[in-house]
Write a protein that holds these residues in place. Structure first.
Motif, mmCIF file in Angstrom:
data_model
loop_
_atom_site.group_PDB
_atom_site.id
_atom_site.type_symbol
_atom_site.label_atom_id
_atom_site.label_comp_id
_atom_site.label_asym_id
_atom_site.label_seq_id
_atom_site.Cartn_x
_atom_site.Cartn_y
_atom_site.Cartn_z
ATOM 1 N N ILE A 2 0.842 -1.198 0.000
ATOM 2 C CA ILE A 2 0.000 0.000 0.000
ATOM 3 C C ILE A 2 0.876 1.246 0.000
ATOM 4 N N ARG A 3 1.917 1.234 0.811
ATOM 5 C CA ARG A 3 2.835 2.368 0.786
ATOM 6 C C ARG A 3 3.472 2.516 -0.594
ATOM 7 N N ARG A 4 3.835 1.386 -1.185
ATOM 8 C CA ARG A 4 4.453 1.439 -2.514
ATOM 9 C C ARG A 4 3.492 2.005 -3.554
ATOM 10 N N GLU A 5 2.222 1.651 -3.446
ATOM 11 C CA GLU A 5 1.235 2.189 -4.371
ATOM 12 C C GLU A 5 1.031 3.688 -4.156
ATOM 13 N N ILE A 6 0.986 4.121 -2.893
ATOM 14 C CA ILE A 6 0.867 5.555 -2.603
ATOM 15 C C ILE A 6 2.058 6.310 -3.181
ATOM 16 N N ALA A 7 3.270 5.748 -3.000
ATOM 17 C CA ALA A 7 4.458 6.399 -3.528
ATOM 18 C C ALA A 7 4.428 6.473 -5.048
ATOM 19 N N ARG A 8 3.985 5.408 -5.695
ATOM 20 C CA ARG A 8 3.945 5.403 -7.164
ATOM 21 C C ARG A 8 2.983 6.462 -7.694
ATOM 22 N N ILE A 9 1.761 6.506 -7.129
ATOM 23 C CA ILE A 9 0.773 7.473 -7.601
ATOM 24 C C ILE A 9 1.238 8.896 -7.317
ATOM 25 N N ALA A 10 1.807 9.110 -6.114
ATOM 26 C CA ALA A 10 2.263 10.455 -5.760
ATOM 27 C C ALA A 10 3.370 10.916 -6.694
ATOM 28 N N LEU A 11 4.308 10.020 -7.010
ATOM 29 C CA LEU A 11 5.405 10.397 -7.899
ATOM 30 C C LEU A 11 4.892 10.705 -9.306
ATOM 31 N N GLU A 12 3.959 9.903 -9.798
ATOM 32 C CA GLU A 12 3.406 10.185 -11.121
ATOM 33 C C GLU A 12 2.677 11.520 -11.148
ATOM 34 N N LYS A 13 1.942 11.840 -10.092
ATOM 35 C CA LYS A 13 1.244 13.130 -10.036
ATOM 36 C C LYS A 13 2.233 14.290 -9.947
ATOM 37 N N LEU A 14 3.328 14.111 -9.173
ATOM 38 C CA LEU A 14 4.340 15.160 -9.084
ATOM 39 C C LEU A 14 4.989 15.420 -10.438
ATOM 40 N N ILE A 15 5.237 14.331 -11.187
ATOM 41 C CA ILE A 15 5.847 14.496 -12.519
ATOM 42 C C ILE A 15 4.906 15.264 -13.440
ATOM 43 N N LEU A 16 3.614 14.954 -13.393
ATOM 44 C CA LEU A 16 2.654 15.676 -14.233
ATOM 45 C C LEU A 16 2.497 17.119 -13.777
ATOM 46 N N ASP A 17 2.512 17.349 -12.469
ATOM 47 C CA ASP A 17 2.317 18.691 -11.932
ATOM 48 C C ASP A 17 3.531 19.581 -12.192
ATOM 49 N N ARG A 54 5.149 20.614 -1.287
ATOM 50 C CA ARG A 54 4.202 20.042 -2.267
ATOM 51 C C ARG A 54 4.178 18.511 -2.150
ATOM 52 N N ILE A 55 5.328 17.909 -1.870
ATOM 53 C CA ILE A 55 5.387 16.451 -1.743
ATOM 54 C C ILE A 55 4.527 15.985 -0.572
ATOM 55 N N GLU A 56 4.667 16.623 0.593
ATOM 56 C CA GLU A 56 3.867 16.232 1.757
ATOM 57 C C GLU A 56 2.378 16.413 1.504
ATOM 58 N N GLU A 57 2.018 17.528 0.877
ATOM 59 C CA GLU A 57 0.602 17.793 0.589
ATOM 60 C C GLU A 57 0.035 16.748 -0.359
ATOM 61 N N LEU A 58 0.783 16.436 -1.416
ATOM 62 C CA LEU A 58 0.280 15.497 -2.416
ATOM 63 C C LEU A 58 0.234 14.068 -1.873
ATOM 64 N N VAL A 59 1.212 13.683 -1.051
ATOM 65 C CA VAL A 59 1.211 12.328 -0.475
ATOM 66 C C VAL A 59 -0.001 12.136 0.434
ATOM 67 N N GLN A 60 -0.338 13.153 1.234
ATOM 68 C CA GLN A 60 -1.524 13.070 2.087
ATOM 69 C C GLN A 60 -2.785 12.885 1.258
ATOM 70 N N LYS A 61 -2.887 13.632 0.174
ATOM 71 C CA LYS A 61 -4.070 13.534 -0.689
ATOM 72 C C LYS A 61 -4.148 12.153 -1.344
ATOM 73 N N VAL A 62 -3.008 11.668 -1.824
ATOM 74 C CA VAL A 62 -2.993 10.347 -2.465
ATOM 75 C C VAL A 62 -3.317 9.262 -1.448
ATOM 76 N N ARG A 63 -2.838 9.428 -0.195
ATOM 77 C CA ARG A 63 -3.130 8.435 0.841
ATOM 78 C C ARG A 63 -4.640 8.322 1.083
ATOM 79 N N LYS A 64 -5.325 9.470 1.113
ATOM 80 C CA LYS A 64 -6.784 9.441 1.276
ATOM 81 C C LYS A 64 -7.453 8.770 0.079
ATOM 82 N N ASP A 65 -6.955 9.070 -1.132
ATOM 83 C CA ASP A 65 -7.530 8.451 -2.332
ATOM 84 C C ASP A 65 -7.338 6.939 -2.308
ATOM 85 N N VAL A 66 -6.152 6.482 -1.882
ATOM 86 C CA VAL A 66 -5.880 5.045 -1.846
ATOM 87 C C VAL A 66 -6.749 4.367 -0.783
#
Length: 530
Positions: A271-286, A293-305
Motif C-alpha cells: 500500500i505504501r508502494r502504491e501511494i508512492a507510485r501514484i504520488a510520484l506520477e502526479k508530481l511528474i505531471l504537476d 508540495r510532496i507532503e501535501e500530495l502524499v496526504q491527498k494520495v493516501r486518502k484516495d488510496v
C-alpha cells in the motif's frame, strides 16, 4: 276690567295651551311618520343588502363546494389509481414468488433424484467391494489350506523339523501372498479411484469452468517511467532534499540508478508502494516538486488510496454475493488488493477460492453461503500480517471473531492450512478450493531454491529403496521416474515399490497437485556374432 274681559282672558289662555298641545301632537305624529318612513327605507335597504350578501355568500359557497367536490374527486381518482398500481405490483410480485418457488421445488426434486441415483451407485460400489473382499477371504482361506497340506507333506518327506519347514514355507509364500494382496488391493483401489476421480473431475471441472479469474504475476517493486533523464535530477532535488522528503512521507525506498528514464520504488508494504507510485506520477505531471508540495500530495494520495481500498473490499463482497460483512472487515479485505503471495494477487485469489468453494458446495449439497463467505475471508490475515505478530491464519481467525463472524466461517479459516483438523464439509471444500486456485498453472511462481529442494527430496526418497539404480524428477516435479535393477527387482516387486514410494511421498512432502511415480524395469541382453 270688566267681568267679560276677564272671562275672555280666562278662556283664551286654555285655548292657546290646547292649540300648542295640538300643534305639538301634530308635529310629533309627523316626526314619527317621517322616522317610520326613514326607518322603513333603511330597513328595506338593509334587507336588500342582506339579500345581496346572502346571495353572494350562496354563490361563493356553491363555488367552494364545487371546487371541494372536484378536488375530492381528483384525490379519490389518484388514490384509486395508486391502489390499482400497488395491487398490480403485488400481483406481479406474488406471481414472481410463485415462479421462484416452483423453480426451487423443481431444483429440489432434481437434486433429490440425483442423490437417490448416487446412493444407488454407492450401494452398488459397496456390494462390489464386499464381493471382492469375500473373494480375497476365500483366496486367503485356500492359501491357508494349501499351506497346511504342504506342511504335512514336508513333515513326511523331509528331515526338517516342523518349525523349520514352517519357516521355509512362510518365507516362500509370504512374498507371494503380499504380491497377490497388493494386486487385489490395487485393483480395488483403481476401481474405487476411477469412480471417485470421475465424479470429482466432473464437479471440479464444472467449478473451474464457471470461474474465469485472470491473474498476473506481481512483485514487491514498482517502476515509474520518467519523461526525460532531466526529471531524475528534479526528483532528487538540491542536496537530495526532494527524494528524502518522498521517502520520509511514503516510507518507500526510491532507487535512482542507471536505468534510463525510470525510477524503481522498493518497499515491503504494497500500500505504501502504491501511494508512492501514484504520488510520484502526479508530481511528474504537476511539475512542482518541492518538500511542501510532496507532503501535501502524499496526504491527498493516501486518502484516495484508502477510498480505493474501501471500494475494492465492497466490490469483492458484491462480486462474491456476500452481504452483512462488518465495515472494518471490508476495509481489511480491500487491502488484499495490494498484497501478493508468490506473485498471485491475494484479493483475486480470495475471490477465486470463494467462487470455487461455493460451486463445489452447491454440487455436493453443502452450505454454499458458508463456503463462499469462508473462501473470501480465508486469507484475511495476510492484509495485516506484516503489522501484527502471528501467522496469517491466526490473525484472520482473530479478526473474524472480533467482528462477529459465525463459528462455521471461523473454523474454515482456521482449518484451511490444517492448523486444526477440519470438522465440517465446508472447511474441506475451502481447503480444496484454495489448493485449486493456488496450484493451477500460472497462478503462482515458485522460487528456484524451493523448486530445486523439492526435486532433490523427491529423488532422495526413491533412491533410498533397495534395488533402485537411478531416479529422475521431471515435468517440474509432477512426475518421478525410477529405474530399478532388473536382477534385484521383479515386475511384481516393481509394482509394490511404486506404491511404497507414492505413500512415502504423501507422508513426507508437501506439494501442489499430484505426483506420478513411474517404476521402470528393463532387461537388455546382447551378444556378438563372430
Amino acid at each position: 276690567m270688566s267681568i267679560f274681559n276677564m272671562s275672555m282672558l280666562c278662556v283664551s289662555v286654555p285655548v292657546t295651551i290646547i292649540v300648542s298641545i295640538i300643534t305639538l301632537a301634530v308635529g310629533c305624529g309627523a316626526g314619527v311618520g317621517v322616522f317610520t318612513f326613514v326607518s322603513r327605507a333603511k330597513a328595506n335597504s338593509a334587507k336588500n343588502e342582506a339579500e345581496k350578501i346572502l346571495k353572494d355568500a350562496r354563490i361563493q359557497a356553491e363555488k367552494i363546494k364545487n371546487e371541494q367536490v372536484e378536488s375530492t374527486n381528483k384525490e379519490i381518482s389518484l388514490l384509486k389509481s395508486t391502489f390499482e398500481q400497488e395491487n398490480k405490483e403485488r400481483r406481479e410480485e406474488s406471481k414472481r414468488n410463485e415462479e421462484r418457488l416452483f423453480a426451487r421445488e423443481e431444483a429440489l426434486l432434481k437434486r433429490e433424484g440425483n442423490l437417490d441415483k448416487k446412493m444407488e451407485e454407492l450401494e452398488l460400489s459397496k456390494e462390489r467391494v464386499r464381493n471382492q473382499i469375500e473373494a480375497l477371504n476365500s483366496k486367503e482361506t485356500a492359501l491357508d489350506e494349501m499351506q497346511e497340506n504342504i506342511i504335512k507333506e514336508l513333515e513326511k518327506v523331509s528331515a526338517m523339523t516342523k518349525e523349520e519347514a514352517r519357516q521355509v514355507i512362510i518365507d516362500r509364500y509370504t512374498d507371494e501372498a503380499k504380491i497377490d494382496a497388493v494386486k487385489i488391493a490395487k485393483d480395488i483401489e483403481d476401481k474405487a479411484k476411477e469412480e471417485a476421480d470421475k465424479k470429482a473431475r466432473n464437479i471440479i471441472t464444472l467449478a473451474i469452468q464457471k470461474c474465469a479469474a485472470d491473474h498476473t504475476s506481481e512483485v514487491t517493486t514498482s517502476v515509474v517511467t520518467l519523461p526525460s533523464e532531466e526529471m531524475k535530477g528534479r526528483i532528487i532535488g538540491r542536496e537530495g532534499r526532494n527524494i528524502r522528503a518522498l521517502e520520509a512521507a511514503t516510507g518507500v525506498d526510491f532507487i535512482v540508478d542507471d536505468t534510463p528514464e525510470a525510477i524503481t520504488l522498493s518497499g515491503f508494504d504494497p500500500i505504501r508502494r502504491e501511494i508512492a507510485r501514484i504520488a510520484l506520477e502526479k508530481l511528474i505531471l504537476d511539475g512542482r516538486i518541492h518538500p511542501a508540495r510532496i507532503e501535501e500530495l502524499v496526504q491527498k494520495v493516501r486518502k484516495d488510496v484508502e477510498e480505493t481500498i474501501k471500494e475494492a473490499g465492497e466490490n469483492a463482497c458484491f462480486d462474491a454475493d456476500i452481504h452483512n460483512i462488518h465495515p472494518e472487515i471490508v476495509k481489511v479485505l480491500g487491502r488484499l488488493k495490494y498484497r501478493t503471495s508468490y506473485g498471485q494477487n491475494v484479493l483475486n485469489h480470495a475471490l477465486e477460492v470463494s467462487y470455487i468453494a461455493g460451486m463445489l458446495a452447491s454440487e455436493i449439497g453443502a452450505n454454499e453461503k458458508v463456503a463462499r463467505r469462508a473462501g473470501l475471508l480465508h486469507d484475511l490475515g495476510k492484509a495485516v500480517d506484516h503489522e501484527v505478530e502471528g501467522t496469517h491464519v491466526s490473525i484472520g481467525v482473530e479478526l473474524a471473531r472480533k467482528y462477529k463472524e459465525s463459528e462455521a466461517v471461523v473454523h474454515c479459516i482456521e482449518a484451511h492450512h490444517n492448523d486444526v483438523e477440519p470438522k465440517t464439509l465446508e472447511a474441506v471444500l475451502v481447503q480444496a478450493a484454495d489448493a485449486i486456485s493456488s496450484a493451477r498453472p500460472g497462478a503462482r511462481r515458485e522460487s528456484i531454491e524451493n523448486y530445486i529442494k523439492r526435486l532433490q527430496e523427491l529423488e532422495a526418497i526413491a533412491n533410498a529403496h533397495t534395488g533402485v539404480d537411478k531416479t529422475y524428477a521431471i515435468q517440474a516435479g509432477r512426475e518421478i521416474r525410477v529405474m530399478v535393477k532388473p536382477e534385484q527387482i521383479s515386475d511384481d516387486e516393481a509394482q509394490v515399490l511404486a506404491h511404497d514410494i507414492a505413500k512415502e511421498i504423501e507422508s513426507n512432502l508437501e506439494y501442489p497437485g499430484q505426483i506420478r511415480v513411474n517404476v521402470i524395469r528393463e532387461s537388455r541382453f546382447s551378444d556378438t556374432a563372430k
